[in-house]
Enzyme design. Structure first.
Site, PDB file in Angstrom:
ATOM      1  N   THR A 122       2.759 -21.693  10.192  1.00  0.00           N
ATOM      2  CA  THR A 122       2.436 -21.535   8.551  1.00  0.00           C
ATOM      3  C   THR A 122       2.827 -22.391   7.852  1.00  0.00           C
ATOM      4  O   THR A 122       3.978 -23.536   8.161  1.00  0.00           O
ATOM      5  CB  THR A 122       3.774 -20.330   8.282  1.00  0.00           C
ATOM      6  OG1 THR A 122       3.416 -19.441   9.086  1.00  0.00           O
ATOM      7  CG2 THR A 122       3.767 -20.011   6.949  1.00  0.00           C
ATOM      8  N   GLY A 127      -0.420 -18.983   5.191  1.00  0.00           N
ATOM      9  CA  GLY A 127       0.229 -18.375   6.281  1.00  0.00           C
ATOM     10  C   GLY A 127      -0.574 -17.449   6.952  1.00  0.00           C
ATOM     11  O   GLY A 127      -1.081 -17.717   8.107  1.00  0.00           O
ATOM     12  N   TRP A 152       8.838 -22.127   7.465  1.00  0.00           N
ATOM     13  CA  TRP A 152       9.252 -21.000   8.027  1.00  0.00           C
ATOM     14  C   TRP A 152       9.250 -21.075   9.552  1.00  0.00           C
ATOM     15  O   TRP A 152       8.670 -20.132  10.119  1.00  0.00           O
ATOM     16  CB  TRP A 152       8.546 -19.786   7.384  1.00  0.00           C
ATOM     17  CG  TRP A 152       8.801 -19.071   6.351  1.00  0.00           C
ATOM     18  CD1 TRP A 152       7.844 -19.430   4.914  1.00  0.00           C
ATOM     19  CD2 TRP A 152       9.823 -18.334   5.680  1.00  0.00           C
ATOM     20  NE1 TRP A 152       8.813 -18.697   3.955  1.00  0.00           N
ATOM     21  CE2 TRP A 152       9.614 -17.940   4.520  1.00  0.00           C
ATOM     22  CE3 TRP A 152      10.655 -17.770   6.476  1.00  0.00           C
ATOM     23  CZ2 TRP A 152      10.628 -17.511   3.693  1.00  0.00           C
ATOM     24  CZ3 TRP A 152      11.707 -17.305   5.950  1.00  0.00           C
ATOM     25  CH2 TRP A 152      11.456 -17.239   4.498  1.00  0.00           C
ATOM     26  N   THR A 154      10.632 -20.415  12.668  1.00  0.00           N
ATOM     27  CA  THR A 154      12.014 -19.781  13.290  1.00  0.00           C
ATOM     28  C   THR A 154      12.595 -20.516  14.239  1.00  0.00           C
ATOM     29  O   THR A 154      11.667 -20.687  15.470  1.00  0.00           O
ATOM     30  CB  THR A 154      11.772 -18.359  13.339  1.00  0.00           C
ATOM     31  OG1 THR A 154      11.398 -18.027  11.942  1.00  0.00           O
ATOM     32  CG2 THR A 154      13.209 -17.727  13.509  1.00  0.00           C
ATOM     33  N   ARG A 264      30.386  13.334   6.901  1.00  0.00           N
ATOM     34  CA  ARG A 264      30.420  13.615   5.293  1.00  0.00           C
ATOM     35  C   ARG A 264      30.146  14.920   4.978  1.00  0.00           C
ATOM     36  O   ARG A 264      29.002  15.501   5.326  1.00  0.00           O
ATOM     37  CB  ARG A 264      29.496  12.590   4.635  1.00  0.00           C
ATOM     38  CG  ARG A 264      29.833  12.392   3.316  1.00  0.00           C
ATOM     39  CD  ARG A 264      29.204  10.920   2.715  1.00  0.00           C
ATOM     40  NE  ARG A 264      29.502  11.063   1.358  1.00  0.00           N
ATOM     41  CZ  ARG A 264      30.442  10.681   0.609  1.00  0.00           C
ATOM     42  NH1 ARG A 264      31.609  10.206   1.306  1.00  0.00           N
ATOM     43  NH2 ARG A 264      30.624  10.626  -0.625  1.00  0.00           N
ATOM     44  N   GLN A 335      19.276   6.071   1.855  1.00  0.00           N
ATOM     45  CA  GLN A 335      19.017   7.371   0.910  1.00  0.00           C
ATOM     46  C   GLN A 335      20.073   8.237   1.321  1.00  0.00           C
ATOM     47  O   GLN A 335      20.921   8.645   0.603  1.00  0.00           O
ATOM     48  CB  GLN A 335      17.606   7.793   0.892  1.00  0.00           C
ATOM     49  CG  GLN A 335      17.442   8.846  -0.280  1.00  0.00           C
ATOM     50  CD  GLN A 335      17.603   8.657  -1.878  1.00  0.00           C
ATOM     51  OE1 GLN A 335      17.545   7.226  -1.916  1.00  0.00           O
ATOM     52  NE2 GLN A 335      18.006   9.242  -2.634  1.00  0.00           N
ATOM     53  N   GLU A 362       4.564 -12.043  12.413  1.00  0.00           N
ATOM     54  CA  GLU A 362       3.522 -12.137  13.300  1.00  0.00           C
ATOM     55  C   GLU A 362       2.104 -11.461  12.899  1.00  0.00           C
ATOM     56  O   GLU A 362       1.806 -10.621  13.649  1.00  0.00           O
ATOM     57  CB  GLU A 362       4.214 -11.490  14.692  1.00  0.00           C
ATOM     58  CG  GLU A 362       5.773 -11.457  14.795  1.00  0.00           C
ATOM     59  CD  GLU A 362       6.136 -12.657  15.535  1.00  0.00           C
ATOM     60  OE1 GLU A 362       5.141 -13.610  15.908  1.00  0.00           O
ATOM     61  OE2 GLU A 362       7.214 -13.118  15.323  1.00  0.00           O
ATOM     62  N   THR A 364       0.723 -10.146   8.949  1.00  0.00           N
ATOM     63  CA  THR A 364       1.313  -9.244   8.030  1.00  0.00           C
ATOM     64  C   THR A 364       0.474  -7.956   8.430  1.00  0.00           C
ATOM     65  O   THR A 364      -0.352  -7.798   9.074  1.00  0.00           O
ATOM     66  CB  THR A 364       0.901  -9.385   6.549  1.00  0.00           C
ATOM     67  OG1 THR A 364      -0.394  -9.411   6.475  1.00  0.00           O
ATOM     68  CG2 THR A 364       1.531 -10.718   6.333  1.00  0.00           C
TER      69      THR A 364
HETATM   70  C1  LIG Z   1      11.728 -14.267   8.672  1.00  0.00           C
HETATM   71  C2  LIG Z   1      10.335 -15.104   9.022  1.00  0.00           C
HETATM   72  C3  LIG Z   1      10.169 -15.637  10.156  1.00  0.00           C
HETATM   73  C4  LIG Z   1       8.988 -16.478  10.078  1.00  0.00           C
HETATM   74  N1  LIG Z   1       8.834 -17.194  11.242  1.00  0.00           N
HETATM   75  C5  LIG Z   1       7.787 -18.033  11.555  1.00  0.00           C
HETATM   76  C6  LIG Z   1       7.642 -18.900  12.584  1.00  0.00           C
HETATM   77  O1  LIG Z   1       8.389 -18.770  13.504  1.00  0.00           O
HETATM   78  N2  LIG Z   1       6.275 -19.553  12.684  1.00  0.00           N
HETATM   79  C7  LIG Z   1       5.516 -19.598  11.559  1.00  0.00           C
HETATM   80  O2  LIG Z   1       4.391 -20.269  11.986  1.00  0.00           O
HETATM   81  N3  LIG Z   1       5.468 -18.596  10.676  1.00  0.00           N
HETATM   82  C8  LIG Z   1       6.763 -17.892  10.485  1.00  0.00           C
HETATM   83  N4  LIG Z   1       6.793 -17.157   9.458  1.00  0.00           N
HETATM   84  C9  LIG Z   1       5.746 -17.043   8.279  1.00  0.00           C
HETATM   85  C10 LIG Z   1       4.941 -15.749   8.579  1.00  0.00           C
HETATM   86  O3  LIG Z   1       4.327 -15.836   9.683  1.00  0.00           O
HETATM   87  C11 LIG Z   1       4.212 -15.702   7.541  1.00  0.00           C
HETATM   88  O4  LIG Z   1       4.899 -15.337   6.153  1.00  0.00           O
HETATM   89  C12 LIG Z   1       2.855 -14.582   7.496  1.00  0.00           C
HETATM   90  O5  LIG Z   1       2.076 -14.869   8.300  1.00  0.00           O
HETATM   91  C13 LIG Z   1       2.359 -14.425   6.045  1.00  0.00           C
HETATM   92  O6  LIG Z   1       1.904 -15.600   5.449  1.00  0.00           O
HETATM   93  P1  LIG Z   1       2.310 -15.730   3.857  1.00  0.00           P
HETATM   94  O7  LIG Z   1       3.994 -15.649   3.896  1.00  0.00           O
HETATM   95  O8  LIG Z   1       1.926 -17.245   3.491  1.00  0.00           O
HETATM   96  O9  LIG Z   1       1.627 -14.780   3.022  1.00  0.00           O
HETATM   97  P2  LIG Z   1       0.146 -14.970   2.592  1.00  0.00           P
HETATM   98  O10 LIG Z   1      -1.022 -15.139   3.652  1.00  0.00           O
HETATM   99  O11 LIG Z   1       0.109 -15.822   1.236  1.00  0.00           O
HETATM  100  O12 LIG Z   1      -0.077 -13.408   1.901  1.00  0.00           O
HETATM  101  C14 LIG Z   1       0.502 -12.826   0.767  1.00  0.00           C
HETATM  102  C15 LIG Z   1       0.089 -11.478   0.860  1.00  0.00           C
HETATM  103  O13 LIG Z   1      -1.320 -11.305   0.670  1.00  0.00           O
HETATM  104  C16 LIG Z   1      -1.855 -10.541   1.858  1.00  0.00           C
HETATM  105  N5  LIG Z   1      -3.108 -10.888   2.633  1.00  0.00           N
HETATM  106  C17 LIG Z   1      -3.410 -12.205   2.706  1.00  0.00           C
HETATM  107  N6  LIG Z   1      -4.710 -12.109   3.323  1.00  0.00           N
HETATM  108  C18 LIG Z   1      -5.004 -11.140   3.192  1.00  0.00           C
HETATM  109  C19 LIG Z   1      -6.308 -10.419   3.522  1.00  0.00           C
HETATM  110  N7  LIG Z   1      -7.223 -11.077   3.823  1.00  0.00           N
HETATM  111  N8  LIG Z   1      -6.351  -8.944   3.220  1.00  0.00           N
HETATM  112  C20 LIG Z   1      -5.402  -8.255   2.869  1.00  0.00           C
HETATM  113  N9  LIG Z   1      -4.165  -8.824   2.276  1.00  0.00           N
HETATM  114  C21 LIG Z   1      -3.956  -9.995   2.562  1.00  0.00           C
HETATM  115  C22 LIG Z   1      -0.712 -10.631   2.892  1.00  0.00           C
HETATM  116  O14 LIG Z   1      -0.764  -9.596   3.916  1.00  0.00           O
HETATM  117  C23 LIG Z   1       0.429 -10.653   2.110  1.00  0.00           C
HETATM  118  O15 LIG Z   1       1.011  -9.363   1.808  1.00  0.00           O
HETATM  119  C24 LIG Z   1       8.089 -16.337   9.219  1.00  0.00           C
HETATM  120  C25 LIG Z   1       8.125 -15.692   8.338  1.00  0.00           C
HETATM  121  C26 LIG Z   1       9.360 -14.958   7.954  1.00  0.00           C
HETATM  122  C27 LIG Z   1       9.421 -14.019   6.817  1.00  0.00           C
END
Ligand SMILES: Cc1cc2nc3c(=O)[nH]c(=O)nc-3n(C[C@H](O)[C@H](O)[C@H](O)COP(=O)(O)OP(=O)(O)OC[C@H]3O[C@@H](n4cnc5c(N)ncnc54)[C@H](O)[C@@H]3O)c2cc1C
Length: 383
Positions: A122, A127, A152, A154, A264, A335, A362, A364
Site C-alpha cells: 500500500t 491501496g 500502513w 503492519t 441484566r 446495541q 487484505e 476490501t
Molecule cells: C489496520 C490496517 C492494517 C494494514 N496493514 C497493511 C499491511 O501490512 N501492508 C499493506 O500493504 N497494506 C496494509 N493496509 C492497507 C490496506 O491493504 C488498504 O487500506 C486497502 O487495500 C485499501 O486501500 P486504501 O485504503 O488505499 O483504499 P482505496 O483503494 O483508496 O479505496 C477507497 C474505497 O474505495 C473502494 N474501491 C476502490 N476501488 C474500487 C473498485 N474498483 N470497485 C469498488 N470499490 C472500490 C474501496 O473498497 C474503499 O472502500 C492496512 C490497512 C489497515 C487499516
C-alpha cells in the site's frame, strides 16, 4: 464439518490457552496499543507459527487446523490472532515465490519465531489499485536501488525484514511489479511513526521510506517482472485465514452479548427473556454458522488442492461474508449492551472497532465482490 482427531486437538489446545492466557490480556493490549511481546512468546512456545505450512517446516500442512487456531484466538483477542497472520503472510510469500536459498535463509527463522516479517504494497495514492504503486526498483550493479514510500505496513516496526512491492518496469507503466526482501537495517530505508488506529491497535502499522536503498539481486522474489503474480496467486490459498478472523470475532461478540444479557434485567425480567432480543441472538447465530460453513469449505478446498478461479471466488466469498458478518454481529452486540456498549469499561466496543478493520484489510470487501462478480460473468460468457 467433520474434524479429524488432530484438528480437534489443535482447536481444544488453542481454545484452552485462549481462555486462560490470552483473554485476560486482550483489553490491555487494545487500550495501551503496545506490541504484545508476551503473546508473541506464547504463540512461539506453542509452536503455532508454521501451522498451515508443510511438515518439513514443522507445520501441519493443513489450512483447516490453521483456521481453527485463528478462530479460537480471534474469539477473545483480535491482536493475538493477528500476530499469527502477520507471521504467516511473509512465510507464505517466500514459500510461494522464493528460491531454495531464500527459503533456507528465512523460513526456519519465521517458523521458530526468531525472525519476524512484514508485507507492504500500500502507498498513499494506491491501496486497492496495486498496479498504481510508484515505488521503483532500478537495476544497478549487484542489485536494485529502491526509491519511494509506503504506508500502513503492519508489523514493520518489529520486523527483521519487510517484503516490499516495487516496480521494475519502465517509468509510468502499470505492470512489472516484484517483491523484494528488505532487511530492516538496509541503508536508505527508514520506518516512520506508527498510525494511531481505531482497531487492530496492538500491532504497529507504519509508513516506510526508501531513498536509494540498495537491495541485492538475491533478495528479489521470483523472476523479474513476474514475481508479483506468483505471490498474489498464492494468497488465494491463505485467504481463509483472513476470513476466519471474522468468524472468531463474531462468535466472541455473541458470547459476550449472551453473558451480559443473562445477567441484566429490565421491566422486571432478565433482558435475555425478551422475544425481540432472542431473535437478535438467533440472527447472530444463523449468520455466524453460515460464515463458518463458507470459511471452512474454502479451507478444506485449499487442503484438497483446489486452485485457480474456483478457489479465488470461494475464498473471496468467504472473506466477504465472514467479515461483513463480524461487523453486523458486533454492531448488534453493542446495541444489546446499551450504554455499556459505548463504555470502555466493557470489552464489546473493541469487537466493533476491530470488525471494521476486517472489512478493509487484505483486499476490501468491495474488491472481493469485484473478484466474485468478474469470475461469475466470465463463467456465464464462456457457456
Ligand atoms: C489496520 C490496517 C492494517 C494494514 N496493514 C497493511 C499491511 O501490512 N501492508 C499493506 O500493504 N497494506 C496494509 N493496509 C492497507 C490496506 O491493504 C488498504 O487500506 C486497502 O487495500 C485499501 O486501500 P486504501 O485504503 O488505499 O483504499 P482505496 O483503494 O483508496 O479505496 C477507497 C474505497 O474505495 C473502494 N474501491 C476502490 N476501488 C474500487 C473498485 N474498483 N470497485 C469498488 N470499490 C472500490 C474501496 O473498497 C474503499 O472502500 C492496512 C490497512 C489497515 C487499516
Amino acid at each position: 464439518m467433520q474434524l479429524s482427531d488432530e484438528q480437534i486437538q489443535v482447536r481444544d489446545l488453542v481454545r484452552r490457552v485462549a481462555a486462560e492466557r490470552v483473554a485476560p490480556r486482550a483489553a490491555e493490549i487494545d487500550a495501551s496499543a503496545e506490541y504484545p511481546q508476551d503473546m508473541f512468546d506464547l504463540l512461539r512456545e506453542l509452536g503455532l507459527f508454521t501451522l498451515p505450512f508443510p511438515e518439513q517446516y514443522g507445520g501441519s500442512g493443513n489450512m483447516v487446523s490453521a483456521c481453527l487456531a485463528i478462530e479460537e484466538l480471534g474469539r477473545v483477542c483480535y491482536n493475538t490472532a493477528y500476530l499469527l497472520v502477520v507471521q504467516w503472510v511473509p512465510f507464505g510469500a517466500i514459500l510461494a515465490g522464493g528460491t531454495e536459498e531464500q527459503k533456507q535463509r528465512y523460513l526456519p527463522g519465521l517458523a521458530s519465531g526468531e525472525l519476524r516479517g512484514a508485507f507492504s504494497t500500500t502507498e498513499a495514492q494506491s491501496g486497492s489499485d496495486v498496479a498504481g504503486i510508484r515505488t521503483r526498483a532500478r537495476r544497478v550493479d549487484g542489485g536494485y536501488r529502491i526509491n519511494g514510500a509506503k504506508i500502513w505496513c503492519t508489523n514493520s516496526a518489529v520486523a527483521d525484514f519487510i517484503i516490499v512491492a516495487a516496480k521494475t518496469g519502465e517509468e509510468d507503466t502499470r505492470g512489472a511489479i516484484n517483491f523484494f526482501i528488505v532487511p530492516h537495517d538496509t541503508p536508505g530505508f527508514e520506518i516512520g511513526p506508527k498510525e494511531d488506529k481505531m482497531g487492530a491497535r496492538g500491532l504497529p502499522s507504519c509508513p516506510l521510506f526508501f531513498d536509494d536503498a540498495l537491495v541485492p539481486e538475491e533478495n528479489r522474489l521470483g523472476p523479474e517482472g513476474k514475481g508479483f503474480a506468483i505471490v498474489m496467486d498464492a494468497f488465494n490459498q491463505s485467504r481463509p485465514i483472513i476470513a476466519v478472523r471474522g468468524v472468531g470475532l463474531a462468535q466472541g461478540a455473541m458470547d459476550l452479548a449472551l453473558d451480559f444479557l443473562g445477567q441484566r434485567e429490565a421491566f422486571g425480567q432478565p433482558i435475555v427473556d425478551f422475544q425481540g432480543v432472542r431473535w437478535m441472538l438467533a440472527d447472530m447465530a444463523i449468520q455466524i454458522e453460515a460464515a463458518r460453513g463458507l470459511v471452512y469449505k474454502a479451507a478444506a478446498a485449499v487442503d484438497a488442492g483446489v486452485r485457480g478461479k474456483e478457489l479465488a471466488s470461494m475464498a473471496a466469498i468467504a472473506k466477504c461474508h465472514a467479515t461483513d458478518t463480524a461487523m453486523r454481529v458486533a454492531e448488534d452486540a453493542v446495541q444489546l449492551f446499551g450504554a455499556a456498549g459505548i463504555s470502555n469499561e466493557f470489552p464489546i466496543n473493541r469487537y466493533f472497532r476491530d470488525a471494521k478493520v476486517l472489512q478493509i484489510v487484505e483486499g476490501t470487501n468491495q474488491i472481493q465482490r469485484n473478484i466474485i462478480s468478474r469470475n461469475l460473468i466470465a463463467e456465464a460468457r464462456s457457456r
